[in-house]
Design an enzyme around this catalytic site. Structure first.
Site, PDB file in Angstrom:
ATOM      1  N   GLY B  48       7.494  15.330  58.945  1.00  7.07           N
ATOM      2  CA  GLY B  48       6.400  15.707  57.857  1.00  7.07           C
ATOM      3  C   GLY B  48       5.239  15.200  58.263  1.00  7.07           C
ATOM      4  N   GLY B  53       3.441  11.483  55.320  1.00  7.21           N
ATOM      5  CA  GLY B  53       3.932  11.631  56.943  1.00  7.21           C
ATOM      6  C   GLY B  53       2.796  11.164  57.848  1.00  7.21           C
ATOM      7  N   SER B 292      -7.414  24.244  39.801  1.00  4.75           N
ATOM      8  CA  SER B 292      -7.409  22.759  39.569  1.00  4.75           C
ATOM      9  C   SER B 292      -7.551  22.368  38.021  1.00  4.75           C
ATOM     10  CB  SER B 292      -8.525  21.985  40.257  1.00  4.75           C
ATOM     11  OG  SER B 292      -8.689  20.786  40.170  1.00  4.75           O
ATOM     12  N   ARG B 338      -0.159  16.873  31.549  1.00  8.65           N
ATOM     13  CA  ARG B 338       0.236  18.404  31.855  1.00  8.65           C
ATOM     14  C   ARG B 338       1.208  18.951  31.070  1.00  8.65           C
ATOM     15  NH1 ARG B 338      -0.251  17.314  38.637  1.00  8.65           N
ATOM     16  NH2 ARG B 338      -2.523  17.765  38.643  1.00  8.65           N
ATOM     17  N   ARG B 443       4.116  13.548  36.467  1.00  8.85           N
ATOM     18  CA  ARG B 443       2.965  12.891  37.183  1.00  8.85           C
ATOM     19  C   ARG B 443       1.970  13.177  36.528  1.00  8.85           C
ATOM     20  NH1 ARG B 443      -0.291  14.766  40.643  1.00  8.85           N
ATOM     21  NH2 ARG B 443       0.722  16.716  41.374  1.00  8.85           N
ATOM     22  N   LEU B 449      -1.967  12.688  45.558  1.00  8.56           N
ATOM     23  CA  LEU B 449      -2.552  11.989  46.811  1.00  8.56           C
ATOM     24  C   LEU B 449      -2.421  10.630  47.014  1.00  8.56           C
ATOM     25  CD1 LEU B 449      -5.662  14.742  46.551  1.00  8.56           C
ATOM     26  CD2 LEU B 449      -3.344  15.128  47.649  1.00  8.56           C
TER      27      LEU B 449
END
Lengths: 260, 646
Positions: B48, B53, B292, B338, B443, B449
């Site tokens: 990955g 990765g 977003s 969220r 999350r 990120l």
């Protein structure tokens, strides 16, 4: 408001089929009814579903994010890289850009540097070779200074960003009559060369990236087709900047060589 | 149906002792090191090339390890990290608004609904600041203010501005940074890059991971690769739902095949619904597009107060609009986490107050922000997102509100890893979204990120050395060893099997049908009868898939249906485990909402007494129930509390 379901249109697809890199290709004709709300690639999904149903192998084409950011997709649509809509990657093109009865010719990106892999899929790995030649700032993990130590004028940051928006799809190469990769290369050279962090390697980077580019791709003769086809509207100004830097790099390196 | 066995040993995460703020610092000192000259004697496979990765492969290469990096894309730069729009969190406290490592740690544990491991989260918050430095030095063009310094914005689930961003393309810019670092190592010869190579098996010898088997997606060639350690950075499994915001090729295959080799799979039922996606428009829909979450900074979410209101948004007077998040959660308003935002959208749509042609969305309205800040300011911030929305829907969000609805976006579950990010298979590591680690049951925005890059740049490169140091002088297992030849044969047989079924329906047909079941019963809200139904329907459909799928063509060329057949097969197995996991977890937490467990106000009701643990599942072979192991979660630094964003 334009809310509401799209209408169904009938289009004639002339799709390029090619079994492998060395096989002879041909056009295949399909008549397709499709909603104008569908994306172009969803239209190909529907076609593939029907082909599979009929016992025929689906058309190979590449896509991944389908949001116009990963750069995986890209075909020639009626002779134009990524099709008729400006600043739009193939995956973001929707069938509402087409009319009932249209004939749509779908081909792979055509360029000597991008050999066909199968049907509409091509090999764009030479773009990675150009980045490998110098498309980076040499800073090992852990070696970075505090980020706010070096202010970057907003103007430079914004310009660098305009160049950094490149998604590496290769449409610029496909659109160019010479299959040149100047727009792709200059976007990376410009992105890094405009930032203070990129100054240390500015000249060596430009030189090695340009020379790697020339190994795989044709020469730029200022047609400007690349920028027209670019889904991120990268400006031709970056090519001018790269040419200027390349010239400077050559002169500079020669004078440095003379000192030794 | 398996039941939790009381005799299974508790999983040991090997968390270092000491105060939370000292654990990582002290542990870095106590770990074994591999001296610089010896690093070149170790082979490491990284699968990955997304944020986790690429950053890991580049960093390991810089350290001097011999790295083999694999991606199934044509280029490492295509990985799905590239599609992240909003930003990346870091506890820099540049805005001077009271942020700190401890606050980021606290917000992340709380945001994860107290189902993550404290020590990992604290480490994540500690290294977050280094990520910003590293990315900036690489030339990542983060947004800056007029003084030339880095700009921040706020994001869901936080009351400070700690999110760094690059227009709406933060993931792209960070990935290009990691990719360029990776390509620099490829040029330097420390990393050998294998593109268009898909992992189809993980190979073990004497219980330790010793390599992988890949298939070249162009030639079909199946090849064994050996190494001293294997790192999986292969992303999340959101595409088990068929429709998700994940890229078309995202899949669980690498993680799942590792699972079948003994790596426990943790918390598969923790899936995240992103509140701001473009609603489904038709049956041919291939994927969903995310807008977003940063849009919630300036957009106001509302639906009409009346049911089945067919008026265009502009015709609905202010008094007949329900800004339901602002009404119910005055402190956080439109910036609630969220899961809260998503469930509330579902509630109003289920009530019949949804908007759009299919009544399957809510409005995200920028009219107030545009009149307050001006069109130009809004366009500067969100221009590309607005353009994207316009292109997809044909509607102009500067003139009429966006329509949004939740969609599957991220998966918190994944391979179980210890503090070193090692799975239950020695020598096999898992980083980024593919592991289960840092986000608990939910999350926070702009944390994916951060985690991917934390694992790849600043955690794994340290922890892997501790393990490798003990192997000094040992050669890798040769690829002609029977463990490899058997694995290669297994993969080749699998390809032949798909091509020989010659059924009547496409792989996509089965994937779409599977997705319907998973979304219906293991989606935004779950309940016992639904989960039990899923446990009947999934195996039935799987049987049909294995006997009636039609994969045409050959295994010796690019064959996208063939590639997908293996991935969908793994999704079937995963979906079943998700249902089991969701059924066993008799509580609501974060993204896992069990309708039986909610407060009087309809909020998630945790059961800390019985479920403050990680559920990690052990594969026991095809057709055998998996064993549910537990890792107890100790909360020593964050007091367990009912999450409240009111």
């Amino acid at each position: 408001m334009s809310e509401g379901h799209g209408e169904t249109i009938n289009v004639t697809l002339k799709v390029w089929r090619q079994d492998g890199p060395d096989a002879t290709g041909r056009f295949e004709v399909h008549h397709q009814a499709i909603s104008t709300d569908a994306s172009f690639l969803e239209m190909l999904d529907v076609l593939n579903e029907q082909l599979n149903e009929a016992g025929l192998e689906p058309v190979a084409f590449e896509s991944d994010c389908r949001e116009g950011i990963c750069g995986t997709c890209g075909v020639m649509i009626n002779g134009r890289a990524h099709g008729p809509q400006r600043a739009t990657a193939t995956c973001q093109l929707h069938m509402r850009e087409f009319r009932d009865g249209d004939e749509i010719v779908i081909e792979p990106f055509r360029a000597a540097g991008f050999p066909v892999v199968r049907d509409l899929a091509v090999d764009r790995s030479p773009l990675d070779r150009i980045i490998e030649a110098g498309g980076f700032i040499s800073v090992n993990t852990g070696a970075a200074a505090e980020a706010n130590l070096t202010p970057v004028p907003k103007e430079a940051a914004d310009q660098a960003f305009d160049a950094a928006a490149c998604i590496g799809c290769g449409a610029c190469v496909a659109a160019c009559p010479n299959s040149a990769a100047q727009l792709f290369t200059s976007a990376k050279v410009g992105h890094l060369g405009l930032l203070p962090q990129g100054q240390a390697e500015r000249w060596s980077r430009t030189e090695s990236m340009v020379e790697a580019m020339e190994e795989f791709f044709g020469s730029c003769t200022n047609h400007g087709e690349c920028s027209e086809a670019c889904p991120k509207e990268i400006s031709l100004d970056f090519i001018a900047l790269m040419n200027r830097d390349y010239m400077k790099a050559k002169i500079r390196n020669r004078s440095l060589a003379g000192q030794h | 149906m398996s039941s939790p066995s009381p005799v299974t040993p508790r999983l040991d995460a090997k968390v270092p002792v000491g105060a939370i703020a000292d654990k990582w610092q002290n542990h870095k000192f106590s770990m074994n090191l591999v001296n610089p000259n010896n690093k070149r004697r170790f082979d490491v496979i990284v699968v990955g090339t997304g944020l986790a990765g690429a950053s890991a492969a580049a960093s390991l290469g810089e350290l001097g390890y011999r790295v083999k990096a694999f991606t199934f894309h044509d280029s490492p730069r295509r990985a799905h990290s590239i599609a992240a729009q909003g930003g990346i969190n870091a506890a820099k406290n540049y805005p001077n608004d009271g942020d700190s490592v401890h606050r980021l740690f606290y917000d992340t544990v709380k945001g994860g609904d107290y189902r993550s491991r404290e020590a990992n989260v604290h480490r994540l918050a500690e290294v977050s600041v280094d990520i910003i430095d590293q990315a900036t030095a690489q030339g990542v063009p983060f947004a800056r203010d007029y003084g030339g310094l880095l700009d921040n914005r706020s994001f869901g689930g936080a009351q400070v501005s700690r999110t760094f961003y690059a227009r709406g393309q933060t993931g792209q810019q960070l990935l290009i940074g990691a990719y360029s670092a990776l390509m620099r190592q490829v040029a330097a010869g420390t990393v050998e890059l294998h593109s268009r190579s898909e992992l189809l098996d993980v190979v073990k010898k004497d219980g330790r991971a010793c390599g992988i088997v890949t298939r070249d997606l162009l030639s079909g060639e199946v090849t064994p690769h050996s190494a001293h350690a294997v790192v999986l950075a292969t992303g999340g499994y959101g595409n088990v739902y068929f429709l998700s915001t994940n890229a078309m090729m995202c899949n669980v295959t690498a993680a799942w095949r590792a699972h079948k080799q003994g790596a426990f799979f943790a918390n598969p039922c923790y899936t995240q619904i992103h509140p701001t996606c473009i609603p489904v428009s038709d049956d041919f829909q291939s994927k969903l597009t995310l807008m977003s979450e940063s849009l919630r900074n300036d957009g106001r979410i509302w639906v009409p107060t009346t049911f089945d209101d067919a008026r265009p948004a502009a015709d609905v007077p202010e008094s007949e609009r329900d800004y339901y998040l602002e009404r119910k959660y005055p402190a956080f308003g439109n910036l609630v986490p969220r899961d809260v935002a998503s469930r509330n959208a579902k509630t109003v749509c289920d009530e019949g107050r949804g908007v759009g042609p299919l009544k399957n969305g809510v409005y995200l309205d920028f009219a107030a922000a545009i009149s307050r800040d001006g069109l130009e300011a809004i366009s500067d911030k969100y221009g590309n997102l607005f353009d994207m929305y316009h292109r997809i829907t044909g509607e102009n969000p500067y003139e009429q509100p966006m329509r949004i609805y939740p969609a599957i976006h991220y998966t918190m579950g994944g391979l179980w890893v210890d503090y070193h990010l090692m799975t239950t298979v020695p020598g096999l590591y898992c980083i980024g979204e593919a592991n289960f680690s840092d986000h608990g049951a939910n999350r926070l925005g702009a944390s994916a990120l951060m985690q991917g890059l934390a694992d790849g740049y600043f955690v794994l490169p340290y922890t892997i050395g501790d393990d490798l140091a003990g192997l000094l002088g040992q050669a890798v297992v040769p690829t002609n060893d029977p463990v490899f030849t058997e694995a290669v044969r297994g993969v080749e047989d699998e390809q032949k099997r798909w091509l020989s079924i010659n059924g009547t329906r496409s792989v996509d047909h089965f994937h779409r049908e599977l997705g319907r079941i998973v979304w219906e019963y293991i989606g935004m809200a779950r309940n016992q009868p639904g989960l039990e139904k899923a446990l009947t329907e999934i195996p039935a459909l799987r049987e049909e898939f294995h006997s009636d799928v039609r994969v045409l063509g050959s295994a010796e060329t690019l064959n996208q249906s063939l590639e997908k057949a293996g991935r969908v097969a793994d999704f079937f197995d995963l979906a079943e485990l998700m249902a089991r996991d969701a059924l066993e977890r008799e509580e609501s937490c974060g993204g896992h909402f069990r309708e039986e467990h909610q407060t009087a106000e309809g909020e998630a009701q945790r059961d800390d007494e019985n479920f403050a643990h990680v559920a990690a599942w052990e594969w026991n072979g095809d057709g055998t129930a998996q064993t549910r192991h537990r890792e107890e979660l100790d909360f020593e630094n964050v007091a367990l509390a009912q999450r409240s964003y009111k």
